[in-house]
Design an enzyme around this catalytic site. Sequence first.
Site, PDB file in Angstrom:
ATOM      1  N   ILE A 150       0.835  -1.205   0.000  1.00 46.77           N
ATOM      2  CA  ILE A 150       0.000   0.000   0.000  1.00 46.77           C
ATOM      3  C   ILE A 150       0.874   1.261   0.000  1.00 46.77           C
ATOM      4  O   ILE A 150       0.618   2.209  -0.759  1.00 46.77           O
ATOM      5  CB  ILE A 150      -0.978  -0.009   1.198  1.00 46.77           C
ATOM      6  CG1 ILE A 150      -1.912  -1.214   1.096  1.00 46.77           C
ATOM      7  CG2 ILE A 150      -1.778   1.284   1.249  1.00 46.77           C
ATOM      8  CD1 ILE A 150      -2.765  -1.475   2.330  1.00 46.77           C
ATOM      9  N   ASP A 254      -9.347   5.817   8.998  1.00 42.88           N
ATOM     10  CA  ASP A 254     -10.262   4.783   8.473  1.00 42.88           C
ATOM     11  C   ASP A 254     -10.387   3.632   9.465  1.00 42.88           C
ATOM     12  O   ASP A 254     -11.232   2.757   9.291  1.00 42.88           O
ATOM     13  CB  ASP A 254      -9.726   4.265   7.117  1.00 42.88           C
ATOM     14  CG  ASP A 254     -10.695   3.297   6.445  1.00 42.88           C
ATOM     15  OD1 ASP A 254     -11.909   3.600   6.419  1.00 42.88           O
ATOM     16  OD2 ASP A 254     -10.252   2.236   5.960  1.00 42.88           O
ATOM     17  N   GLU A 259     -13.668  -0.683  17.069  1.00 38.92           N
ATOM     18  CA  GLU A 259     -14.526  -0.658  15.868  1.00 38.92           C
ATOM     19  C   GLU A 259     -15.744  -1.528  16.098  1.00 38.92           C
ATOM     20  O   GLU A 259     -15.594  -2.628  16.635  1.00 38.92           O
ATOM     21  CB  GLU A 259     -13.753  -1.158  14.651  1.00 38.92           C
ATOM     22  CG  GLU A 259     -12.669  -0.190  14.208  1.00 38.92           C
ATOM     23  CD  GLU A 259     -11.923  -0.633  12.951  1.00 38.92           C
ATOM     24  OE1 GLU A 259     -12.428  -1.512  12.216  1.00 38.92           O
ATOM     25  OE2 GLU A 259     -10.844  -0.097  12.711  1.00 38.92           O
ATOM     26  N   HIS A 278     -13.693   2.036   8.178  1.00 39.71           N
ATOM     27  CA  HIS A 278     -12.841   0.920   7.711  1.00 39.71           C
ATOM     28  C   HIS A 278     -13.245   0.480   6.299  1.00 39.71           C
ATOM     29  O   HIS A 278     -13.577  -0.691   6.063  1.00 39.71           O
ATOM     30  CB  HIS A 278     -12.919  -0.260   8.698  1.00 39.71           C
ATOM     31  CG  HIS A 278     -11.722  -1.155   8.618  1.00 39.71           C
ATOM     32  ND1 HIS A 278     -11.185  -1.786   9.717  1.00 39.71           N
ATOM     33  CD2 HIS A 278     -10.934  -1.526   7.574  1.00 39.71           C
ATOM     34  CE1 HIS A 278     -10.140  -2.509   9.350  1.00 39.71           C
ATOM     35  NE2 HIS A 278      -9.966  -2.369   8.053  1.00 39.71           N
ATOM     36  N   ILE A 279     -13.186   1.446   5.368  1.00 42.78           N
ATOM     37  CA  ILE A 279     -13.646   1.169   3.997  1.00 42.78           C
ATOM     38  C   ILE A 279     -12.505   1.098   2.990  1.00 42.78           C
ATOM     39  O   ILE A 279     -12.738   1.155   1.782  1.00 42.78           O
ATOM     40  CB  ILE A 279     -14.680   2.230   3.530  1.00 42.78           C
ATOM     41  CG1 ILE A 279     -14.108   3.657   3.664  1.00 42.78           C
ATOM     42  CG2 ILE A 279     -15.990   2.085   4.284  1.00 42.78           C
ATOM     43  CD1 ILE A 279     -14.955   4.733   2.979  1.00 42.78           C
ATOM     44  N   GLY A 280     -11.270   0.986   3.495  1.00 44.85           N
ATOM     45  CA  GLY A 280     -10.108   0.977   2.592  1.00 44.85           C
ATOM     46  C   GLY A 280     -10.242   0.016   1.425  1.00 44.85           C
ATOM     47  O   GLY A 280      -9.926   0.351   0.283  1.00 44.85           O
ATOM     48  N   ALA A 281     -10.724  -1.180   1.692  1.00 43.95           N
ATOM     49  CA  ALA A 281     -10.788  -2.215   0.647  1.00 43.95           C
ATOM     50  C   ALA A 281     -12.157  -2.265  -0.031  1.00 43.95           C
ATOM     51  O   ALA A 281     -12.391  -3.111  -0.889  1.00 43.95           O
ATOM     52  CB  ALA A 281     -10.471  -3.571   1.258  1.00 43.95           C
TER      53      ALA A 281
HETATM   54  P1  NAD Z   1       2.790  -5.010   3.455  1.00 45.51           P
HETATM   55  O1  NAD Z   1       3.157  -6.185   4.268  1.00 45.51           O
HETATM   56  O2  NAD Z   1       2.939  -5.063   1.970  1.00 45.51           O
HETATM   57  O3  NAD Z   1       3.621  -3.724   3.966  1.00 45.51           O
HETATM   58  C1  NAD Z   1       3.821  -3.432   5.315  1.00 45.51           C
HETATM   59  C2  NAD Z   1       5.211  -2.828   5.475  1.00 45.51           C
HETATM   60  O4  NAD Z   1       5.401  -2.491   6.840  1.00 45.51           O
HETATM   61  C3  NAD Z   1       6.338  -3.807   5.096  1.00 45.51           C
HETATM   62  O5  NAD Z   1       7.184  -3.218   4.126  1.00 45.51           O
HETATM   63  C4  NAD Z   1       7.070  -4.050   6.424  1.00 45.51           C
HETATM   64  O6  NAD Z   1       8.467  -4.229   6.273  1.00 45.51           O
HETATM   65  C5  NAD Z   1       6.749  -2.791   7.200  1.00 45.51           C
HETATM   66  N1  NAD Z   1       6.869  -2.950   8.647  1.00 45.51           N
HETATM   67  C6  NAD Z   1       6.478  -3.993   9.407  1.00 45.51           C
HETATM   68  N2  NAD Z   1       6.758  -3.750  10.705  1.00 45.51           N
HETATM   69  C7  NAD Z   1       7.332  -2.534  10.748  1.00 45.51           C
HETATM   70  C8  NAD Z   1       7.837  -1.725  11.816  1.00 45.51           C
HETATM   71  N3  NAD Z   1       7.797  -2.133  13.086  1.00 45.51           N
HETATM   72  N4  NAD Z   1       8.345  -0.531  11.513  1.00 45.51           N
HETATM   73  C9  NAD Z   1       8.404  -0.111  10.217  1.00 45.51           C
HETATM   74  N5  NAD Z   1       7.958  -0.817   9.175  1.00 45.51           N
HETATM   75  C10 NAD Z   1       7.416  -2.017   9.450  1.00 45.51           C
HETATM   76  O7  NAD Z   1       1.303  -4.651   3.859  1.00 45.51           O
HETATM   77  P2  NAD Z   1       0.243  -3.794   3.018  1.00 45.51           P
HETATM   78  O8  NAD Z   1      -0.505  -4.693   2.105  1.00 45.51           O
HETATM   79  O9  NAD Z   1       0.911  -2.592   2.469  1.00 45.51           O
HETATM   80  O10 NAD Z   1      -0.777  -3.392   4.181  1.00 45.51           O
HETATM   81  C11 NAD Z   1      -0.379  -2.570   5.270  1.00 45.51           C
HETATM   82  C12 NAD Z   1      -1.460  -2.591   6.328  1.00 45.51           C
HETATM   83  O11 NAD Z   1      -2.617  -1.934   5.843  1.00 45.51           O
HETATM   84  C13 NAD Z   1      -1.989  -4.011   6.665  1.00 45.51           C
HETATM   85  O12 NAD Z   1      -1.174  -4.650   7.599  1.00 45.51           O
HETATM   86  C14 NAD Z   1      -3.350  -3.736   7.198  1.00 45.51           C
HETATM   87  O13 NAD Z   1      -3.294  -3.558   8.591  1.00 45.51           O
HETATM   88  C15 NAD Z   1      -3.736  -2.404   6.559  1.00 45.51           C
HETATM   89  N6  NAD Z   1      -4.883  -2.566   5.651  1.00 45.51           N
HETATM   90  C16 NAD Z   1      -5.984  -1.774   5.875  1.00 45.51           C
HETATM   91  C17 NAD Z   1      -7.092  -1.877   5.046  1.00 45.51           C
HETATM   92  C18 NAD Z   1      -8.290  -0.994   5.260  1.00 45.51           C
HETATM   93  O14 NAD Z   1      -9.384  -1.383   4.884  1.00 45.51           O
HETATM   94  N7  NAD Z   1      -8.144   0.192   5.816  1.00 45.51           N
HETATM   95  C19 NAD Z   1      -7.089  -2.802   3.994  1.00 45.51           C
HETATM   96  C20 NAD Z   1      -5.949  -3.576   3.770  1.00 45.51           C
HETATM   97  C21 NAD Z   1      -4.856  -3.441   4.607  1.00 45.51           C
END
Ligand code: NAD
Length: 306
Positions: A150, A254, A259, A278-281
């Site tokens: 993301i 979000d 929640e 929580h509508i990101g996806a």
């Molecule tokens: P991803 O695994 O591709 O990326 C996460 C990044 O965070 C990785 O590069 C990792 O190295 C880094 N990371 C992990 N621990 C860390 C720390 N302590 N300090 C610094 N960096 C750290 O994940 P993604 O697909 O990009 O998703 C990220 C987050 O978004 C998910 O874990 C989820 O919680 C959230 N998300 C939210 C929604 C929503 O509806 N709002 C939808 C999907 C995902």
Amino acid sequence: MKVLVAAPLHEKAFEVLKDAGFEVVFEEYPSEERLLELVKDVDAIIVRSKPKVTRKVIENAPKLKVIGRAGVGLDNIDVEAAKERGIEVVNSPAASSRSVAELTWALILAVARKVAFSDRKIREGEWAKKQAMGIELEGKTIGIIGFGRIGYQVAKIAKGFGMRILLYDVIKNEKFAKEVGGTFVELDELLKESDVVTIHVPLLPSTKHLINEEKLKLMKKNAILVNPARGPIIDTEALIKALKEGWIYGAGLDVFEEEPLPKDHPLTKLDNVVLTPHIGANTLEAQKRAGIQIAEKVIEILKSKA
Ligand code: NAD
């Protein structure tokens, strides 16, 4: 072989499963009691964030080989119980990356230009032009905490806005950083330098309350903080204090520590915060991709075990 789909999936996902020759049973969010009945003779179960696939459900499914979760997060699945039985658990984490990134920008722009505030005022009969003085983004600095799937998509859009890009991650993917013109820095430097700070790390013991009072105090007075990752990454009490006392310009959220967010939560009383449930996806495209990807993964595993 029989696949139980226990949550709404895009119609294309059903087609993919049927075309692969599987019998598909669909029942939306069955109760645990009903699920115990349904899983008795299935080879695979597909769910979303609901229903719960508990140890009891897994023990009641002697033929079960794979549990598919359309989307991200496995909180509703007893992964340990599945592992003990050699049942594979798969999800589709990449399906929603672009949608979450686009919502991130919706939140950034809504805070920067007071969109939600202005809309509320107009509906209340007020032409709040003076109170809706905003912030321009071109030439400003965005700090991206978590440069994964993301974070990378958010950075690509930031480039289009003509912003300087700072990145913080435990893993430094220099190739992607170079592609978007971003620079890796330490967290404190990112917080001190950025006009927009956006969070894209997973919730882990190391990221719980990563943004606390001390970190919020490092941010610029005109900075925008956005969290479309997981609620507990920000200390909500500290954020409310920061928003009330003007340590930062505003926030877009979000996700929340609790929640659904309770009706009269203090965050709902603040004009400099934009809230979404929580509508990101939640886009047609992400839901379609999540359904198709999970169907394909389940098919691949079932075929390999046939
Ligand atoms: P991803 O695994 O591709 O990326 C996460 C990044 O965070 C990785 O590069 C990792 O190295 C880094 N990371 C992990 N621990 C860390 C720390 N302590 N300090 C610094 N960096 C750290 O994940 P993604 O697909 O990009 O998703 C990220 C987050 O978004 C998910 O874990 C989820 O919680 C959230 N998300 C939210 C929604 C929503 O509806 N709002 C939808 C999907 C995902």
